[in-house]
Design an enzyme around this catalytic site. Sequence first.
Site, PDB file in Angstrom:
ATOM      1  N   PHE A 129       0.862  -1.184   0.000  1.00  0.00           N
ATOM      2  CA  PHE A 129       0.000   0.000   0.000  1.00  0.00           C
ATOM      3  C   PHE A 129       0.901   1.238   0.000  1.00  0.00           C
ATOM      4  O   PHE A 129       1.813   1.341   0.812  1.00  0.00           O
ATOM      5  CB  PHE A 129      -0.882  -0.039   1.244  1.00  0.00           C
ATOM      6  N   ASP A 200       1.591  -4.488   9.353  1.00  0.00           N
ATOM      7  CA  ASP A 200       0.434  -3.636   9.074  1.00  0.00           C
ATOM      8  C   ASP A 200      -0.779  -4.563   8.926  1.00  0.00           C
ATOM      9  O   ASP A 200      -0.813  -5.406   8.028  1.00  0.00           O
ATOM     10  CB  ASP A 200       0.668  -2.823   7.797  1.00  0.00           C
ATOM     11  N   TYR A 225     -11.301   1.858   9.851  1.00  0.00           N
ATOM     12  CA  TYR A 225     -12.484   2.103   9.016  1.00  0.00           C
ATOM     13  C   TYR A 225     -12.753   1.004   7.995  1.00  0.00           C
ATOM     14  O   TYR A 225     -13.686   1.099   7.218  1.00  0.00           O
ATOM     15  CB  TYR A 225     -12.391   3.460   8.311  1.00  0.00           C
ATOM     16  N   LYS A 226     -11.919  -0.043   7.993  1.00  0.00           N
ATOM     17  CA  LYS A 226     -12.145  -1.134   7.037  1.00  0.00           C
ATOM     18  C   LYS A 226     -13.023  -2.194   7.711  1.00  0.00           C
ATOM     19  O   LYS A 226     -14.189  -1.952   7.956  1.00  0.00           O
ATOM     20  CB  LYS A 226     -10.804  -1.663   6.546  1.00  0.00           C
ATOM     21  N   ARG A 374     -11.641  -5.397  -7.396  1.00  0.00           N
ATOM     22  CA  ARG A 374     -11.429  -5.933  -6.053  1.00  0.00           C
ATOM     23  C   ARG A 374     -12.765  -6.046  -5.332  1.00  0.00           C
ATOM     24  O   ARG A 374     -13.580  -5.107  -5.362  1.00  0.00           O
ATOM     25  CB  ARG A 374     -10.516  -4.944  -5.318  1.00  0.00           C
TER      26      ARG A 374
HETATM   27  C1  PLP Z   1      -5.981   1.333   4.308  1.00  0.00           C
HETATM   28  C2  PLP Z   1      -4.511   1.223   4.544  1.00  0.00           C
HETATM   29  C3  PLP Z   1      -3.807   2.283   5.109  1.00  0.00           C
HETATM   30  C4  PLP Z   1      -4.530   3.560   5.429  1.00  0.00           C
HETATM   31  O1  PLP Z   1      -3.737   4.556   5.901  1.00  0.00           O
HETATM   32  P1  PLP Z   1      -4.412   5.924   6.376  1.00  0.00           P
HETATM   33  O2  PLP Z   1      -3.378   6.575   7.156  1.00  0.00           O
HETATM   34  O3  PLP Z   1      -5.662   5.583   7.136  1.00  0.00           O
HETATM   35  O4  PLP Z   1      -4.805   6.682   5.150  1.00  0.00           O
HETATM   36  C5  PLP Z   1      -2.450   2.113   5.326  1.00  0.00           C
HETATM   37  N1  PLP Z   1      -1.828   0.962   5.018  1.00  0.00           N
HETATM   38  C6  PLP Z   1      -2.493  -0.078   4.463  1.00  0.00           C
HETATM   39  C7  PLP Z   1      -1.770  -1.334   4.134  1.00  0.00           C
HETATM   40  C8  PLP Z   1      -3.842   0.032   4.201  1.00  0.00           C
HETATM   41  O5  PLP Z   1      -4.491  -0.973   3.638  1.00  0.00           O
END
Ligand code: PLP
Length: 415
Positions: A129, A200, A225-226, A374
């Site tokens: 990501f 992560d 939020y996921k 996805r």
């Molecule tokens: C969704 C996600 C983020 C989100 O980061 P924010 O700081 O909330 O924007 C970070 N890393 C991964 C791997 C994600 O899937």
Amino acid sequence: MTSLPTTLEEARALDARDPLRSSRDQFHLPDGVIYLDGNSLGCMPKATAARLRQVVEQEWAQGLIRSWNDADWINIPQRVGARIAPLIGGEPDEVLMTDSTSINLYKLAAAAVRMQPGRRKIITEPGNFPTDRYILQGLCDSLKEQPELVTLPPEQIPDAIDRDTALVVLTHVHYKSGRLHDMQAITARARQQGALMLWDLSHSAGAVPVDLNGCEADMAVGCGYKYLNGGPGAPAFVWVAKRHHERLNQPIWGWFGHASPFAMSDDYTPAAGLHQVLTGTTGVLGASALEIGLELFADVDMGTLRRKSQALTQAFIEGVERRCPEAGFVLASPRDAEQRGSQVSFHHPEGYAIMQALIDRGVIGDFRAPDIVRFGMAPLYVSFEDIHNAVEILGDIMGHRRWDDPKYQQRNAVT
Ligand SMILES: *Cc1c(COP(=O)(O)O)cnc(C)c1O
């Protein structure tokens, strides 16, 4: 795994036997929508609106500043963190809800590098990501003795971890493909070489069972939020193994991480334990919404959730391949459910238009450049009937080339 449904009746029969069936009723699911994007933004629990109304109208409007004590706003990071702990295999005092995933990653990665003087490498993988990579690049750039950010494909990472490696940073479930890393094996390799391991868990928490302490991991961050259904931009979380708490020194010192914030002293003294990871004031509204999202996990057995998740994703893969065999979809996720998180991705050269056509028909997934469609299957509220209907609609869109319309080519800012 349970045998997978191929007809609507079989899908409904499976839903009727689903041990998580009652969870679905706890969510607000809009009419006419099949929601397969809970890996990007989870659905709203029905209880959230009432809770936020209470926070706004009672705790804020009436209680005002008194609510920091009277409504216990001050302890929200610990309280919500303790609810996250069982989902990730942590102890209640090893988890804090705070800030965003990006900021938390920065804090913990920086703290980890400080704990590893003389070691010069941070190892991560390509295609992670983007924010994870940017944060690490920025961190390396900011340090006087710049560590080297080593980017390697997953299969080369275990051998590359050596005595010069300060830190390994990996996302447990890959955001695009849904591929699941072997947390136990990689963490063991890192430990054997004295490297710290930071996971992560953005696509893992609430989606797959995680056992951080069982794997003897060092640190983790994750997203609210996921799959945790905390609402748009909900606070994120940090986990740090207790054995590291006293040595931790994260770089963003703020008054909420101070030993006694309301002493208002000129100089920083870190709070004991994990508490010093906090920096500033908590966004109480977002935190209160996340707390509701987590309450819906209170009685959920993660093994049961995992079995349902694997059956949902498998049913979707088999459904798409059966219904659209010639449509050009190439599975981008592992075929083996054991190596897959709670999502399914396909490559398709017309992926963007196909996803727009699906959304137009109420099937909400998302698109990730350059060619990935996805679909996230949040096991708390996605049903086998949803999967069946989504496959039918996709089959119709592909069979009649309904995606082949200029209106589906227009790119929005958020895909
Ligand atoms: C969704 C996600 C983020 C989100 O980061 P924010 O700081 O909330 O924007 C970070 N890393 C991964 C791997 C994600 O899937």
